[in-house]
Design a protein around this motif. Structure first.
Motif, PDB file in Angstrom:
ATOM      1  N   ARG A 316      11.393  11.900  33.115  1.00 50.84           N
ATOM      2  CA  ARG A 316      11.257  12.067  31.664  1.00 50.84           C
ATOM      3  C   ARG A 316      11.230  13.556  31.386  1.00 50.84           C
ATOM      4  N   ASN A 317      11.872  13.976  30.303  1.00 45.69           N
ATOM      5  CA  ASN A 317      11.949  15.394  30.028  1.00 45.69           C
ATOM      6  C   ASN A 317      11.881  15.628  28.532  1.00 45.69           C
ATOM      7  N   THR A 318      12.080  16.887  28.151  1.00 48.95           N
ATOM      8  CA  THR A 318      12.034  17.270  26.750  1.00 48.95           C
ATOM      9  C   THR A 318      13.412  17.706  26.282  1.00 48.95           C
ATOM     10  N   TRP A 319      13.688  17.529  24.995  1.00 51.78           N
ATOM     11  CA  TRP A 319      14.990  17.964  24.470  1.00 51.78           C
ATOM     12  C   TRP A 319      15.078  19.488  24.404  1.00 51.78           C
ATOM     13  N   LEU A 320      13.992  20.181  24.756  1.00 47.87           N
ATOM     14  CA  LEU A 320      14.000  21.642  24.830  1.00 47.87           C
ATOM     15  C   LEU A 320      14.304  22.146  26.246  1.00 47.87           C
ATOM     16  N   ALA A 321      14.579  21.239  27.177  1.00 42.05           N
ATOM     17  CA  ALA A 321      14.831  21.624  28.567  1.00 42.05           C
ATOM     18  C   ALA A 321      15.969  22.634  28.649  1.00 42.05           C
ATOM     19  N   GLY A 322      15.766  23.646  29.486  1.00 38.05           N
ATOM     20  CA  GLY A 322      16.777  24.676  29.651  1.00 38.05           C
ATOM     21  C   GLY A 322      16.616  25.845  28.705  1.00 38.05           C
ATOM     22  N   LYS A 323      15.787  25.677  27.660  1.00 34.75           N
ATOM     23  CA  LYS A 323      15.590  26.745  26.676  1.00 34.75           C
ATOM     24  C   LYS A 323      14.181  27.322  26.716  1.00 34.75           C
ATOM     25  N   ILE A 324      13.219  26.509  27.137  1.00 38.18           N
ATOM     26  CA  ILE A 324      11.819  26.938  27.035  1.00 38.18           C
ATOM     27  C   ILE A 324      11.346  27.540  28.354  1.00 38.18           C
ATOM     28  N   LYS A 325      10.813  28.783  28.274  1.00 38.47           N
ATOM     29  CA  LYS A 325      10.369  29.527  29.448  1.00 38.47           C
ATOM     30  C   LYS A 325       8.893  29.900  29.308  1.00 38.47           C
ATOM     31  N   CYS A 326       8.248  30.105  30.458  1.00 31.61           N
ATOM     32  CA  CYS A 326       6.855  30.551  30.472  1.00 31.61           C
ATOM     33  C   CYS A 326       6.765  31.969  29.923  1.00 31.61           C
ATOM     34  N   GLY A 327       5.865  32.189  28.972  1.00 34.57           N
ATOM     35  CA  GLY A 327       5.696  33.512  28.374  1.00 34.57           C
ATOM     36  C   GLY A 327       5.063  34.519  29.306  1.00 34.57           C
ATOM     37  N   LYS A 328       4.559  34.067  30.462  1.00 36.42           N
ATOM     38  CA  LYS A 328       3.933  34.975  31.427  1.00 36.42           C
ATOM     39  C   LYS A 328       4.922  35.472  32.477  1.00 36.42           C
ATOM     40  N   CYS A 329       5.731  34.539  33.034  1.00 39.25           N
ATOM     41  CA  CYS A 329       6.595  34.918  34.161  1.00 39.25           C
ATOM     42  C   CYS A 329       8.085  34.697  33.901  1.00 39.25           C
ATOM     43  N   GLY A 330       8.436  33.960  32.853  1.00 37.54           N
ATOM     44  CA  GLY A 330       9.847  33.724  32.549  1.00 37.54           C
ATOM     45  C   GLY A 330      10.458  32.523  33.243  1.00 37.54           C
ATOM     46  N   TYR A 331       9.682  31.825  34.096  1.00 32.33           N
ATOM     47  CA  TYR A 331      10.203  30.609  34.741  1.00 32.33           C
ATOM     48  C   TYR A 331      10.248  29.459  33.719  1.00 32.33           C
ATOM     49  N   ALA A 332      11.052  28.454  34.031  1.00 30.42           N
ATOM     50  CA  ALA A 332      11.178  27.316  33.120  1.00 30.42           C
ATOM     51  C   ALA A 332       9.870  26.527  33.032  1.00 30.42           C
ATOM     52  N   LEU A 333       9.637  25.934  31.849  1.00 36.78           N
ATOM     53  CA  LEU A 333       8.526  24.988  31.692  1.00 36.78           C
ATOM     54  C   LEU A 333       9.057  23.585  31.929  1.00 36.78           C
ATOM     55  N   LYS A 334       8.298  22.779  32.620  1.00 38.93           N
ATOM     56  CA  LYS A 334       8.712  21.404  32.872  1.00 38.93           C
ATOM     57  C   LYS A 334       7.636  20.448  32.376  1.00 38.93           C
ATOM     58  N   THR A 335       8.047  19.205  32.162  1.00 36.21           N
ATOM     59  CA  THR A 335       7.130  18.196  31.628  1.00 36.21           C
ATOM     60  C   THR A 335       6.307  17.568  32.745  1.00 36.21           C
ATOM     61  N   THR A 336       4.989  17.532  32.556  1.00 40.00           N
ATOM     62  CA  THR A 336       4.095  16.823  33.476  1.00 40.00           C
ATOM     63  C   THR A 336       3.154  15.956  32.637  1.00 40.00           C
ATOM     64  N   HIS A 337       2.445  15.029  33.281  1.00 41.33           N
ATOM     65  CA  HIS A 337       1.483  14.214  32.531  1.00 41.33           C
ATOM     66  C   HIS A 337       0.221  14.006  33.367  1.00 41.33           C
ATOM     67  N   ASN A 338      -0.895  13.808  32.643  1.00 44.67           N
ATOM     68  CA  ASN A 338      -2.176  13.586  33.331  1.00 44.67           C
ATOM     69  C   ASN A 338      -2.460  12.083  33.398  1.00 44.67           C
ATOM     70  N   PRO A 339      -3.506  11.693  34.114  1.00 41.32           N
ATOM     71  CA  PRO A 339      -3.810  10.257  34.263  1.00 41.32           C
ATOM     72  C   PRO A 339      -4.025   9.527  32.938  1.00 41.32           C
ATOM     73  N   SER A 340      -4.415  10.265  31.882  1.00 41.71           N
ATOM     74  CA  SER A 340      -4.637   9.623  30.587  1.00 41.71           C
ATOM     75  C   SER A 340      -3.333   9.336  29.851  1.00 41.71           C
ATOM     76  N   GLY A 341      -2.209   9.861  30.373  1.00 41.16           N
ATOM     77  CA  GLY A 341      -0.917   9.598  29.754  1.00 41.16           C
ATOM     78  C   GLY A 341      -0.413  10.718  28.867  1.00 41.16           C
ATOM     79  N   TYR A 342      -1.212  11.767  28.646  1.00 43.79           N
ATOM     80  CA  TYR A 342      -0.756  12.894  27.830  1.00 43.79           C
ATOM     81  C   TYR A 342       0.275  13.703  28.608  1.00 43.79           C
ATOM     82  N   GLU A 343       1.317  14.135  27.897  1.00 44.61           N
ATOM     83  CA  GLU A 343       2.360  14.945  28.526  1.00 44.61           C
ATOM     84  C   GLU A 343       2.186  16.405  28.140  1.00 44.61           C
ATOM     85  N   TYR A 344       2.357  17.272  29.135  1.00 46.39           N
ATOM     86  CA  TYR A 344       2.185  18.714  28.923  1.00 46.39           C
ATOM     87  C   TYR A 344       3.428  19.459  29.407  1.00 46.39           C
ATOM     88  N   LEU A 345       3.603  20.670  28.882  1.00 46.64           N
ATOM     89  CA  LEU A 345       4.631  21.581  29.382  1.00 46.64           C
ATOM     90  C   LEU A 345       3.942  22.566  30.311  1.00 46.64           C
TER      91      LEU A 345
END
Length: 501
Positions: A316-345
């Protein structure tokens, strides 16, 4: 009246002692023209297997404009070694009444016999090319089967040293003590059932252990753990590769638990070599391995089990894939989720080996809604400024103004070169070189922005996407983002959007 001219075409694929140079080809052709005027087209470093050559394509363009009377070559195969390409070219020559001359093979293309002889020669030219290709391929596989090192950099953990195999000079791999200890650690850690790629990359990052001066990544680790070059190949490895359909060149007796192996891409391999070992070629190598066969096999079988699991899970991914980068290091952000089901970048570099402090907490749904709102506001602002008329992108206009200034400055400097002394010439040439580099940069920027400039149809399409956002597909959301956004840099504290409009 359109004056047609004689042209010479010369080609050389590689610069070798036994190949005739382009200059010599041109001299032969000029002799054929008896000193008459001509225009020269030459391609250096291009094969005759096809006609995808810049100067040859220019020549064909001149023929189609009716500017060519005669084409002279040193030898037939300078034009092409392909029957189909040559047949098409001769049709073009006949259509535009262009004479073809080979200075070393006397052909008269105005007669049926001359054309027949020409076609026979091109058949043999193609046969020669295909024979050479087969000899090169056969030689490659012959060297593979004998355990030669097939050029290129040694895998991490090894250095290359000169050696002789069957009276032929080649290179053999010798373990580098420090790098080899790192490789052994990777295998020993991954052989443990609960250890993941992430565990290993984080361990290496926390201790400052680098691979070729860079942080160890999961993808590199995955490739390294598949390579049997490190293994001390024994009978168990022999049986494993046999069971996978691998072509094992050596006898079982050669698998003595000492030497590593080379795994080559087989001629008949159709599947991804990382997913299947079927029809690949395994050869005992002359160097000694330094990872036990038992550890290597445990890692390889674990990797094979992981592939099955990964292929069965739909990411599962985001429609922003390929465009969104980490503001600290410039690497790509990817979608992850926690046990409660919330999805994070989450920052992919931090996920790999904690090499970045991370971008903070970014909930995927909330962040996507924030970007969608920003897209809507930016698009409305763009349409308001555009006012319904076709207007140039202001960035393009600014670049065009600067480009005109740069070109004017180059012209002024060129004017000063007449009669200038050596010091002034050196300064002017350096300045012109710098300005010319800037001119190229500006020209590329204008070309890139021109491609991105939105047409009326694109504006209408984007408007439809944004108005019906909740109902459009995932792919249409990606298209809308592609049309409006160049990149996004984000942390939990700030978001920076680079717009295309």
């Amino acid at each position: 009246m359109n004056i047609r001219e004689d042209v010479i075409y010369a080609r050389q694929s590689v610069d070798r002692k036994d190949s005739i140079s382009i200059e010599s080809q041109i001299d032969f052709c000029k002799y054929e023209l008896k000193g008459g005027s001509c225009r020269v087209f030459k391609d250096k470093g291009y094969s005759g297997k096809n006609t995808d050559r810049p100067e040859f394509q220019k020549l064909l363009g001149e023929i189609r404009k009716g500017k060519v009377r005669r084409v002279v070559v040193y030898k037939l195969d300078r034009i092409s070694r392909s029957i189909l390409d040559f047949a098409n070219m001769m049709e073009l020559f006949q259509e535009y009444d262009v004479e073809f001359v080979s200075s070393t093979e006397k052909f008269d293309t105005s007669t049926p016999m001359g054309r027949a002889m020409l076609n026979i020669c091109i058949v043999f030219a193609q046969l020669e090319r295909e024979t050479i290709q087969k000899r090169v391929t056969d030689a490659y596989y012959s060297r593979c089967l004998k355990g030669f090192h097939m050029s290129g950099q040694a895998p991490y953990g090894f250095d290359l040293e000169p050696t002789v195999v069957e009276n032929i000079r080649t290179k053999m791999m010798v373990a580098d003590p420090i790098a080899a200890s790192h490789v052994r650690l990777m295998f020993e850690m991954y052989a443990e059932p609960e250890t993941s790629f992430g565990d290993i990359t984080r361990y290496f990052e926390e201790r400052g252990i680098k691979v070729y001066g860079k942080s160890l990544t999961r993808s590199y680790l995955s490739q390294l753990l598949r390579n049997p070059v490190y293994a001390q190949a024994d009978l168990e490895m022999y049986e494993f590769f046999k069971s996978q359909g691998t072509v094992v060149v050596n006898d079982a007796a050669d698998f003595a638990g000492t030497n590593g192996c080379y795994l080559y891409q087989g001629r008949d391999v159709k599947e991804d070599k990382d997913k299947s070992l079927k029809d690949q070629i395994l050869v005992i190598a002359p160097h000694e391995g330094f990872v036990s066969a038992d550890v290597w096999l445990r890692c390889r079988k674990k990797l094979m089990a992981n592939i099955t699991f990964q292929n069965g899970r739909k990411a599962r991914n985001t429609w922003l894939a390929g465009k969104i980068k980490c503001g600290k290091c410039g690497y790509a952000l990817k979608t992850t989720h926690n046990p409660s089901g919330y999805e994070y970048l989450r920052c992919s570099k931090r996920a790999d080996h904690k090499g970045c402090p991370g971008c903070g907490t970014l909930r995927k749904t909330e962040f996507e809604q924030f970007i969608f709102t920003a897209m809507g506001e930016k698009f409305r602002e763009f349409k308001l400024l555009r006012g319904g008329e076709e207007k140039a992108n202001p960035k393009i206009t600014a670049y065009q103004v600067e480009l005109a200034q740069v070109e004017a400055e180059i012209e002024k400097l060129l004017d000063t070169l007449t009669g200038a002394n050596a010091t002034l010439l050196a300064y002017a040439n350096k300045k012109i070189e710098d300005l010319d580099n800037r001119r190229k940069t500006l020209s590329k920027a204008i070309a890139d922005l021109s491609v991105e400039t939105l047409s009326s149809q694109q504006i209408e399409l984007l408007s439809g996407y944004l108005d019906d956002w909740e109902n459009i597909s995932f792919e249409d959301k990606r298209k809308a983002a592609d049309g409006l956004i160049s990149s996004i840099s984000a942390t939990s504290d700030y978001v920076k959007i680079e717009w295309k409009i």
